[in-house]
Design an enzyme around this catalytic site. Sequence first.
Site, PDB file in Angstrom:
ATOM      1  N   SER A  63      34.913  -1.757  19.451  1.00  0.00           N
ATOM      2  CA  SER A  63      35.943  -2.757  19.775  1.00  0.00           C
ATOM      3  C   SER A  63      36.055  -3.803  18.672  1.00  0.00           C
ATOM      4  O   SER A  63      35.055  -4.172  18.043  1.00  0.00           O
ATOM      5  CB  SER A  63      35.581  -3.452  21.092  1.00  0.00           C
ATOM      6  OG  SER A  63      36.347  -4.628  21.271  1.00  0.00           O
ATOM      7  N   GLN A  90      38.653   0.049  16.986  1.00  0.00           N
ATOM      8  CA  GLN A  90      39.799  -0.350  17.821  1.00  0.00           C
ATOM      9  C   GLN A  90      40.272  -1.744  17.425  1.00  0.00           C
ATOM     10  O   GLN A  90      39.470  -2.645  17.178  1.00  0.00           O
ATOM     11  CB  GLN A  90      39.393  -0.333  19.301  1.00  0.00           C
ATOM     12  CG  GLN A  90      40.464  -0.840  20.262  1.00  0.00           C
ATOM     13  CD  GLN A  90      40.294  -2.308  20.608  1.00  0.00           C
ATOM     14  OE1 GLN A  90      39.171  -2.825  20.614  1.00  0.00           O
ATOM     15  NE2 GLN A  90      41.389  -3.001  20.891  1.00  0.00           N
ATOM     16  N   TYR A 109      43.120  -4.975  18.403  1.00  0.00           N
ATOM     17  CA  TYR A 109      44.240  -5.615  19.100  1.00  0.00           C
ATOM     18  C   TYR A 109      45.095  -6.256  18.023  1.00  0.00           C
ATOM     19  O   TYR A 109      44.577  -6.697  16.986  1.00  0.00           O
ATOM     20  CB  TYR A 109      43.747  -6.719  20.050  1.00  0.00           C
ATOM     21  CG  TYR A 109      43.132  -6.208  21.329  1.00  0.00           C
ATOM     22  CD1 TYR A 109      43.902  -5.581  22.292  1.00  0.00           C
ATOM     23  CD2 TYR A 109      41.779  -6.388  21.591  1.00  0.00           C
ATOM     24  CE1 TYR A 109      43.334  -5.128  23.480  1.00  0.00           C
ATOM     25  CE2 TYR A 109      41.207  -5.937  22.775  1.00  0.00           C
ATOM     26  CZ  TYR A 109      41.997  -5.311  23.712  1.00  0.00           C
ATOM     27  OH  TYR A 109      41.443  -4.867  24.868  1.00  0.00           O
ATOM     28  N   THR A 156      45.268  -0.824  20.274  1.00  0.00           N
ATOM     29  CA  THR A 156      45.485  -0.925  21.726  1.00  0.00           C
ATOM     30  C   THR A 156      46.807  -1.632  21.973  1.00  0.00           C
ATOM     31  O   THR A 156      47.009  -2.764  21.523  1.00  0.00           O
ATOM     32  CB  THR A 156      44.322  -1.669  22.387  1.00  0.00           C
ATOM     33  OG1 THR A 156      43.124  -0.921  22.138  1.00  0.00           O
ATOM     34  CG2 THR A 156      44.529  -1.791  23.890  1.00  0.00           C
ATOM     35  N   LYS A 177      46.474   3.362  21.741  1.00  0.00           N
ATOM     36  CA  LYS A 177      45.765   3.449  23.029  1.00  0.00           C
ATOM     37  C   LYS A 177      46.506   2.617  24.068  1.00  0.00           C
ATOM     38  O   LYS A 177      46.790   1.438  23.820  1.00  0.00           O
ATOM     39  CB  LYS A 177      44.340   2.908  22.873  1.00  0.00           C
ATOM     40  CG  LYS A 177      43.567   2.738  24.176  1.00  0.00           C
ATOM     41  CD  LYS A 177      42.130   2.345  23.912  1.00  0.00           C
ATOM     42  CE  LYS A 177      41.319   2.166  25.181  1.00  0.00           C
ATOM     43  NZ  LYS A 177      41.488   0.848  25.803  1.00  0.00           N
ATOM     44  N   SER A 207      45.944   5.865  28.651  1.00  0.00           N
ATOM     45  CA  SER A 207      45.006   4.912  29.257  1.00  0.00           C
ATOM     46  C   SER A 207      45.768   3.818  29.972  1.00  0.00           C
ATOM     47  O   SER A 207      46.810   3.362  29.493  1.00  0.00           O
ATOM     48  CB  SER A 207      44.148   4.276  28.141  1.00  0.00           C
ATOM     49  OG  SER A 207      43.377   3.204  28.637  1.00  0.00           O
ATOM     50  N   HIS A 247      43.765   1.249  30.630  1.00  0.00           N
ATOM     51  CA  HIS A 247      42.761   0.226  30.320  1.00  0.00           C
ATOM     52  C   HIS A 247      41.786   0.052  31.495  1.00  0.00           C
ATOM     53  O   HIS A 247      41.309  -1.034  31.796  1.00  0.00           O
ATOM     54  CB  HIS A 247      43.488  -1.093  30.038  1.00  0.00           C
ATOM     55  CG  HIS A 247      42.849  -1.972  29.003  1.00  0.00           C
ATOM     56  ND1 HIS A 247      43.442  -2.242  27.798  1.00  0.00           N
ATOM     57  CD2 HIS A 247      41.687  -2.672  28.997  1.00  0.00           C
ATOM     58  CE1 HIS A 247      42.672  -3.072  27.106  1.00  0.00           C
ATOM     59  NE2 HIS A 247      41.602  -3.340  27.811  1.00  0.00           N
ATOM     60  N   ARG A 254      42.601  -2.568  34.066  1.00  0.00           N
ATOM     61  CA  ARG A 254      42.342  -3.979  33.766  1.00  0.00           C
ATOM     62  C   ARG A 254      43.576  -4.725  33.267  1.00  0.00           C
ATOM     63  O   ARG A 254      43.532  -5.933  33.073  1.00  0.00           O
ATOM     64  CB  ARG A 254      41.225  -4.078  32.707  1.00  0.00           C
ATOM     65  CG  ARG A 254      39.885  -3.615  33.228  1.00  0.00           C
ATOM     66  CD  ARG A 254      38.913  -3.264  32.113  1.00  0.00           C
ATOM     67  NE  ARG A 254      38.319  -4.383  31.417  1.00  0.00           N
ATOM     68  CZ  ARG A 254      37.266  -5.087  31.828  1.00  0.00           C
ATOM     69  NH1 ARG A 254      36.694  -4.798  32.985  1.00  0.00           N
ATOM     70  NH2 ARG A 254      36.761  -6.055  31.098  1.00  0.00           N
ATOM     71  N   GLY A 259      39.694   6.490  31.547  1.00  0.00           N
ATOM     72  CA  GLY A 259      39.929   5.862  32.832  1.00  0.00           C
ATOM     73  C   GLY A 259      39.396   6.680  33.985  1.00  0.00           C
ATOM     74  O   GLY A 259      39.964   7.703  34.349  1.00  0.00           O
ATOM     75  N   ARG A 287      33.980  10.131  35.691  1.00  0.00           N
ATOM     76  CA  ARG A 287      32.647   9.811  36.221  1.00  0.00           C
ATOM     77  C   ARG A 287      31.771  11.033  36.424  1.00  0.00           C
ATOM     78  O   ARG A 287      30.653  10.923  36.933  1.00  0.00           O
ATOM     79  CB  ARG A 287      32.786   9.058  37.563  1.00  0.00           C
ATOM     80  CG  ARG A 287      33.557   7.733  37.460  1.00  0.00           C
ATOM     81  CD  ARG A 287      32.801   6.696  36.632  1.00  0.00           C
ATOM     82  NE  ARG A 287      33.527   5.438  36.520  1.00  0.00           N
ATOM     83  CZ  ARG A 287      34.296   5.104  35.470  1.00  0.00           C
ATOM     84  NH1 ARG A 287      34.448   5.936  34.457  1.00  0.00           N
ATOM     85  NH2 ARG A 287      34.902   3.937  35.439  1.00  0.00           N
TER      86      ARG A 287
HETATM   87  C1  LIG Z   1      33.908  -4.579  29.803  1.00  0.00           C
HETATM   88  C2  LIG Z   1      35.078  -3.870  29.194  1.00  0.00           C
HETATM   89  C3  LIG Z   1      35.584  -4.307  27.980  1.00  0.00           C
HETATM   90  C4  LIG Z   1      36.663  -3.646  27.407  1.00  0.00           C
HETATM   91  N1  LIG Z   1      37.092  -4.049  26.174  1.00  0.00           N
HETATM   92  C5  LIG Z   1      38.091  -3.354  25.570  1.00  0.00           C
HETATM   93  C6  LIG Z   1      38.464  -3.653  24.248  1.00  0.00           C
HETATM   94  O1  LIG Z   1      37.902  -4.531  23.591  1.00  0.00           O
HETATM   95  N2  LIG Z   1      39.475  -2.936  23.691  1.00  0.00           N
HETATM   96  C7  LIG Z   1      40.132  -1.936  24.381  1.00  0.00           C
HETATM   97  O2  LIG Z   1      41.052  -1.308  23.845  1.00  0.00           O
HETATM   98  N3  LIG Z   1      39.764  -1.614  25.625  1.00  0.00           N
HETATM   99  C8  LIG Z   1      38.768  -2.287  26.229  1.00  0.00           C
HETATM  100  N4  LIG Z   1      38.362  -1.914  27.483  1.00  0.00           N
HETATM  101  C9  LIG Z   1      39.014  -0.752  28.147  1.00  0.00           C
HETATM  102  C10 LIG Z   1      38.275   0.570  27.834  1.00  0.00           C
HETATM  103  O3  LIG Z   1      38.464   0.957  26.492  1.00  0.00           O
HETATM  104  C11 LIG Z   1      38.789   1.723  28.722  1.00  0.00           C
HETATM  105  O4  LIG Z   1      40.185   1.847  28.549  1.00  0.00           O
HETATM  106  C12 LIG Z   1      38.508   1.527  30.207  1.00  0.00           C
HETATM  107  O5  LIG Z   1      37.255   0.935  30.403  1.00  0.00           O
HETATM  108  C13 LIG Z   1      38.672   2.828  31.004  1.00  0.00           C
HETATM  109  O6  LIG Z   1      37.558   3.581  31.093  1.00  0.00           O
HETATM  110  P1  LIG Z   1      36.474   3.556  32.341  1.00  0.00           P
HETATM  111  O7  LIG Z   1      37.210   3.738  33.634  1.00  0.00           O
HETATM  112  O8  LIG Z   1      35.624   4.747  32.003  1.00  0.00           O
HETATM  113  O9  LIG Z   1      35.780   2.250  32.263  1.00  0.00           O
HETATM  114  C14 LIG Z   1      37.289  -2.572  28.089  1.00  0.00           C
HETATM  115  C15 LIG Z   1      36.775  -2.147  29.307  1.00  0.00           C
HETATM  116  C16 LIG Z   1      35.688  -2.778  29.869  1.00  0.00           C
HETATM  117  C17 LIG Z   1      35.152  -2.274  31.183  1.00  0.00           C
HETATM  118  O1  LIG Z   2      40.028  -5.320  26.898  1.00  0.00           O
HETATM  119  C1  LIG Z   2      39.410  -5.694  27.870  1.00  0.00           C
HETATM  120  O2  LIG Z   2      39.427  -5.079  28.941  1.00  0.00           O
HETATM  121  C2  LIG Z   2      38.610  -6.875  27.794  1.00  0.00           C
HETATM  122  O3  LIG Z   2      37.885  -7.077  28.706  1.00  0.00           O
HETATM  123  C3  LIG Z   2      38.678  -7.821  26.667  1.00  0.00           C
HETATM  124  C4  LIG Z   2      37.530  -8.502  26.304  1.00  0.00           C
HETATM  125  C5  LIG Z   2      37.567  -9.415  25.282  1.00  0.00           C
HETATM  126  C6  LIG Z   2      38.742  -9.675  24.612  1.00  0.00           C
HETATM  127  C7  LIG Z   2      39.872  -8.991  24.966  1.00  0.00           C
HETATM  128  C8  LIG Z   2      39.857  -8.075  25.980  1.00  0.00           C
END
Ligand SMILES: Cc1cc2nc3c(=O)[nH]c(=O)nc-3n(C[C@H](O)[C@H](O)[C@H](O)COP(=O)(O)O)c2cc1C
Ligand SMILES: O=C(O)C(=O)c1ccccc1
Length: 364
Positions: free
Chosen positions: A106, A128, A130, A156, A233, A255, A257, A260, A289, A292
Amino acid sequence: MVPLTLAEHGALAQARLPAVIWDFFEGAAGSEWTARANADAWRRHLLRPRVLVDVSAPDCGTELFGARLAAPYGVAPMAYHGLAHPDAECATARAAAAAGALLVVSIFAGRTLEEIAAAAPGGTRWLQLYWLRDREALAALVARAEAADYRALVLTVDAPKVGRRLRDLRNAFALPPGMTAANLAARLTSGAAHAEPGRSGIEEHSRQQFDPAVTWADLAWLRRRTTLPLLLKGVLTAEDAKLAVDHGADGLVVSNHGGRQLDGTPPAADALAEVVDAVPADLPVLVDGGLRHGADLARAVALGARAALVGRPVLWGLAHGGADGARAVLDLLREELLDTLVLAGRPALADLDRGALASRSPYI
Ligand SMILES: Cc1cc2nc3c(=O)[nH]c(=O)nc-3n(C[C@H](O)[C@H](O)[C@H](O)COP(=O)(O)O)c2cc1C
Ligand SMILES: O=C(O)C(=O)c1ccccc1
């Protein structure tokens, strides 16, 4: 207790982590409907096993942008692994390399790109991004990623701002002291370290630093700054998949995300086929996403994904067992995938096509 499922890794992590950090990891936007739907949707695709096939030598290895992976899997980009374990991204990098998995680092990693690369020299790493308002910071990261042997960039595109995550708002979640984004200047990340009651430091920070005005036309700026493959992404529709190809994307990550960002989007498993069908057959499409189980990886491949990324479960392993825990999660997924290939009579990834699935079972 040796965890025998990813869910058991989750239980061990939850027992170890402060509740506000668990909530940040586990939480999602709005009513968390999309986050729940992600995991359920994989399981709605029933597996159609074939019998009396020679499955004595199953093989789940694959190649992605010239790199060998032991299975079609990788670690999804996640910010601040240091919230899970003090060894942070260096531990995850060691785990991913040992398991033969891709690691997507990230932009908000807590260790430098160079430290992460040095922790696992043989591993396959992507970076990755932003789209920050500060384009020069982005350009500098691209140059560093190339120099440190990162093999692709993942932009992303589902986050003009961070989504409305109610758990983080209730917890007034902010980064604990000492937790910083090691690859960015402090002024670009300090906003995440404070939150007023009822606010999220992560969401506020994204409002300050993410550029919500960026459009398809801006992609050319990034495209011409690198010869690395560029993936987008967060694409969920055929329309955007086609635009991505038209604008020079080398791959896509389907995705939402992990639920989220925009609650109410389709689960990634449901959007996958739409995107795969919209792009040229040789364009790598990845998905994340709610994966599991190893069988979910098989389902993703059967629906046309070249690989799947796993997010939260890797943080679970990291939280309770550091690099060994994260590796155990990835190894478990790979073993479950091999078990699925054997028992489904489809010993190679190439044997997984849509005929391997019966979709939309009314029974569960
Ligand atoms: C704690 C956390 C932090 C994340 N940070 C980022 C990030 O910095 N950049 C990004 O593109 N996605 C971020 N994501 C999204 C993940 O890349 C991914 O799309 C998402 O967790 C789906 O997978 P999962 O269901 O297996 O968790 C984050 C997800 C979590 C849970
Ligand atoms: O991308 C995310 O889901 C996320 O939690 C995050 C964390 C720090 C900065 C930006 C997004």
